[in-house]
Design an enzyme around this catalytic site. Structure first.
Site, PDB file in Angstrom:
ATOM      1  N   LYS A  41       0.845  -1.195   0.000  1.00  0.00           N
ATOM      2  CA  LYS A  41       0.000   0.000   0.000  1.00  0.00           C
ATOM      3  C   LYS A  41       0.884   1.250   0.000  1.00  0.00           C
ATOM      4  O   LYS A  41       2.010   1.206   0.491  1.00  0.00           O
ATOM      5  CB  LYS A  41      -0.864   0.027   1.275  1.00  0.00           C
ATOM      6  CG  LYS A  41      -2.033  -0.936   1.257  1.00  0.00           C
ATOM      7  CD  LYS A  41      -2.861  -0.799   2.529  1.00  0.00           C
ATOM      8  CE  LYS A  41      -4.031  -1.769   2.540  1.00  0.00           C
ATOM      9  NZ  LYS A  41      -5.028  -1.507   1.487  1.00  0.00           N
ATOM     10  N   ARG A  49     -10.460 -11.426   1.806  1.00  0.00           N
ATOM     11  CA  ARG A  49     -11.263 -12.516   1.246  1.00  0.00           C
ATOM     12  C   ARG A  49     -10.513 -13.845   1.320  1.00  0.00           C
ATOM     13  O   ARG A  49     -11.124 -14.906   1.401  1.00  0.00           O
ATOM     14  CB  ARG A  49     -11.676 -12.159  -0.192  1.00  0.00           C
ATOM     15  CG  ARG A  49     -10.539 -11.968  -1.138  1.00  0.00           C
ATOM     16  CD  ARG A  49     -10.894 -11.164  -2.384  1.00  0.00           C
ATOM     17  NE  ARG A  49     -10.942  -9.713  -2.140  1.00  0.00           N
ATOM     18  CZ  ARG A  49     -11.233  -8.798  -3.060  1.00  0.00           C
ATOM     19  NH1 ARG A  49     -11.530  -9.165  -4.285  1.00  0.00           N
ATOM     20  NH2 ARG A  49     -11.238  -7.516  -2.773  1.00  0.00           N
TER      21      ARG A  49
HETATM   22  N1  BES Z   1      -8.283  -3.686   4.323  1.00  0.00           N
HETATM   23  C1  BES Z   1      -8.405  -3.279   2.972  1.00  0.00           C
HETATM   24  C2  BES Z   1      -9.703  -2.534   2.705  1.00  0.00           C
HETATM   25  C3  BES Z   1      -9.729  -1.092   3.103  1.00  0.00           C
HETATM   26  C4  BES Z   1      -9.036  -0.144   2.387  1.00  0.00           C
HETATM   27  C5  BES Z   1     -10.523  -0.701   4.150  1.00  0.00           C
HETATM   28  C6  BES Z   1      -9.118   1.184   2.754  1.00  0.00           C
HETATM   29  C7  BES Z   1     -10.604   0.622   4.503  1.00  0.00           C
HETATM   30  C8  BES Z   1      -9.913   1.565   3.818  1.00  0.00           C
HETATM   31  C9  BES Z   1      -8.380  -4.496   2.068  1.00  0.00           C
HETATM   32  O1  BES Z   1      -7.620  -5.559   2.491  1.00  0.00           O
HETATM   33  C10 BES Z   1      -7.800  -4.036   0.767  1.00  0.00           C
HETATM   34  O2  BES Z   1      -6.661  -3.686   0.749  1.00  0.00           O
HETATM   35  N2  BES Z   1      -8.602  -4.057  -0.263  1.00  0.00           N
HETATM   36  C11 BES Z   1      -8.178  -3.600  -1.539  1.00  0.00           C
HETATM   37  C12 BES Z   1      -8.712  -4.559  -2.567  1.00  0.00           C
HETATM   38  C13 BES Z   1      -8.125  -4.373  -3.935  1.00  0.00           C
HETATM   39  C14 BES Z   1      -6.674  -4.754  -3.950  1.00  0.00           C
HETATM   40  C15 BES Z   1      -8.898  -5.240  -4.905  1.00  0.00           C
HETATM   41  C16 BES Z   1      -8.742  -2.206  -1.746  1.00  0.00           C
HETATM   42  O3  BES Z   1      -9.870  -1.930  -1.307  1.00  0.00           O
HETATM   43  O4  BES Z   1      -8.036  -1.368  -2.318  1.00  0.00           O
HETATM   44 MN    MN Z   2      -5.585  -5.356   1.868  1.00  0.00          MN
END
Ligand code: BES
Ligand code: MN
Ligand code: ZN
Length: 505
Positions: free
Chosen positions: A280, A354
């Site tokens: 990230k 997931r």
């Molecule tokens: N924990 C995150 C989701 C999230 C992101 C919650 C920002 C709250 C704020 C999750 O594990 C994630 O990183 N999801 C990705 C999915 C993507 C890679 C398909 C996302 O939402 O960017």
């Molecule tokens: Mn994630």
């Protein structure tokens, strides 16, 4: 904070009640509530309204001191808005405003004489519950990680609801339930707010063990070896890059009849989500300590139902680990085999929630559940779709699932912890096609929260299931950064309604 209910003594009335502060409602257009009229002995309240110092708009307040003919040291006038019966929104603004003033008063005890029974389509029990939740929300503090604790808070610590005859006993039961919900929310908030170097998977497991001891739950914590033996290849692929051992927590509250099928809650417990090799960006990455809020909401809900002694069989399941980059971490393109036997191409290691949930969803088949609800900070896309007001609710679309969705929506509405239903359809499933495995773990940018739910759906064919995406509702960013305790009110009320044999209204 302590709550009690007191029926009003018809002889002494409200004016005879000795307390640090008594809160009464006033409406717009200079109209007094019944309680305000009773306290308006020498016309002080009418005069205050006339002066324009308080408009009566919902959530406005005015503090009057030492009023003639009234035993209470202070009277707090609280605006209830224009409408009668009072709208839900106006009532909640009024109790939130009361809570704010009470929190900073130089009095230790206060009384609430707001019209609990005059909220549109709600009863005194609902109003008392809303008031307790607002008061407890206003008094929540998190300072366990500061070297100097905030000075012991002044403000009102003992709150008495003044209710008339019939409302009093309903409000009493509701106050106890709301207190249990607030205690659960506090636990959920504390766990969410703790940093990932303290709140590790082991810490979550220890918290679950402590809850089990305090409330008599059954508990099992599966370690890596047992997780391997269960062939949870998808869950294990997420923990690979981390030094912290993963845990798989199973909590059982068997308060119902022995043979009744349990309602199962499954919570995402990523104690820190760096994204893994699909790292990230740095900005705000600290907030990924909140990626275990699904797990925390399961523990908070168990805290609440344990205290209530809920007569329902409930099982909580928490897969928990960190998502870290390292030489041993999963890489984009890696293919893993889930406990269900289905293979997954990990196209993005940041779509890890997931991956841990799918194995937990397969694991819970063994309980032959009445229903399964998973709770997860799953997608940023859900925040884009629904903002911070509504949790995303996803289920299949058939009669049984419509009913489960309605139960959850109703429970959310009742507590102001609302959800909004989103679709699951085959058209979106197409986006999860992989050239090399049974499915990919991402479906591209369009409808990201829906494709995430579609992924989970493939592991839930054997029971009735709902998914709650709490990415937008579990915590707040910015100056008021912190965990909210949602969706503990929704989940607890959903379970309470089930225990009472009440389906969706
Ligand atoms: N924990 C995150 C989701 C999230 C992101 C919650 C920002 C709250 C704020 C999750 O594990 C994630 O990183 N999801 C990705 C999915 C993507 C890679 C398909 C996302 O939402 O960017
Ligand atoms: Mn994630
Ligand atoms: Zn995550």
């Amino acid at each position: 904070m302590d709550f009690s209910i007191k029926p009003i003594d018809p002889k002494t009335g409200l004016a005879g009640i000795k307390t640090g502060c008594i809160a009464v409602g006033v409406f717009e257009d200079k109209k007094l509530s019944q309680a305000a009229k009773e306290l308006d002995r020498k016309g002080d309240i009418s005069a205050a309204l006339k002066s324009g110092d308080i408009t009566g708009k919902a959530g406005t307040t005015l503090l009057l001191r030492a009023t003639a003919g009234v035993a209470a040291e202070r009277i707090l006038l609280v605006g209830l808005g224009k409408d009668e019966p009072i709208t839900e929104k106006n009532f909640v603004s009024a109790v939130q405003a009361t809570a704010r003033v009470f929190a900073s008063l130089g009095a230790a005890d206060g009384a609430i004489a707001l019209p609990l029974e005059d909220v549109k389509a709600r009863d005194a029990a609902w109003s008392a519950c809303a008031a307790v939740l607002a008061m407890r929300d206003a008094s929540y503090r998190f300072d366990s990680t500061k070297s100097k604790k905030e000075p012991a808070q002044g403000g009102v610590r003992k709150v008495t609801f003044l209710a008339s005859g019939a409302g009093a006993s309903a409000a009493k039961a509701a106050t106890a339930q709301a207190t249990a919900i607030a205690n659960g929310m506090d636990l959920t908030r504390d766990l969410g707010n703790l940093p990932s170097n303290i709140c590790t998977p082991t810490y979550l497991a220890n918290t679950a063990k402590k809850l089990a001891k305090d409330f008599g739950f059954g508990i099992e914590v599966l370690e890596r070896k047992q997780i391997e033996a269960l062939k949870m290849g998808s869950f294990l692929s997420v923990t690979k890059g981390s030094e912290e051992p993963p845990k798989f927590i199973v909590l059982k509250h068997m308060g119902g009849k022995g043979k009744d099928a349990p309602t199962v809650l499954v919570g995402k417990g990523i104690t820190f989500d760096t994204g893994g090799i699909s790292l990230k960006p740095g900005a705000n990455m600290d907030e990924m300590k909140y990626d275990m809020c699904g797990a925390a909401s399961v523990l908070g809900t168990f805290r609440a139902i344990g205290e209530m002694g809920l007569k329902l069989n409930v099982i909580g399941v928490i897969p928990t680990c960190e998502n870290m980059p390292s030489g041993r971490a999963s890489k984009p393109g890696d293919i893993v085999t889930s406990m269900s036997g289905q293979t997954i191409e990990i196209l993005n290691t940041d779509a890890e929630g997931r991956l841990i949930l799918c194995d937990a969803l397969t694991y819970v088949e063994r309980f032959k559940p009445a229903a399964v609800v998973d709770i997860a900070t799953l997608t940023g896309a859900c925040v884009t779709a629904l903002g911070h007001h509504n949790t995303g609710l996803f289920t299949r679309h058939d009669d049984a699932h419509d009913e489960l969705a309605d139960e959850l929506l109703t429970a959310g509405k009742a507590t102001g912890d609302t959800a909004w239903r989103m679709p699951i359809e085959d058209a979106y499933q197409e986006q999860l096609k992989s050239n090399f495995a049974d499915m990919a773990n991402i479906g591209g940018p369009p409808g990201g929260s829906i494709t995430a739910a579609c992924f989970l759906e493939r592991y839930t064919k054997k029971y009735t299931w709902a998914h709650l995406d709490i990415a937008g509702t579990a915590w707040k960013s910015g100056a008021a950064k912190g965990a909210t305790g949602r969706p503990v009110p929704l989940l607890t009320t959903f379970l309470l309604n089930r225990a009472n044999g009440k389906k969706a209204a």
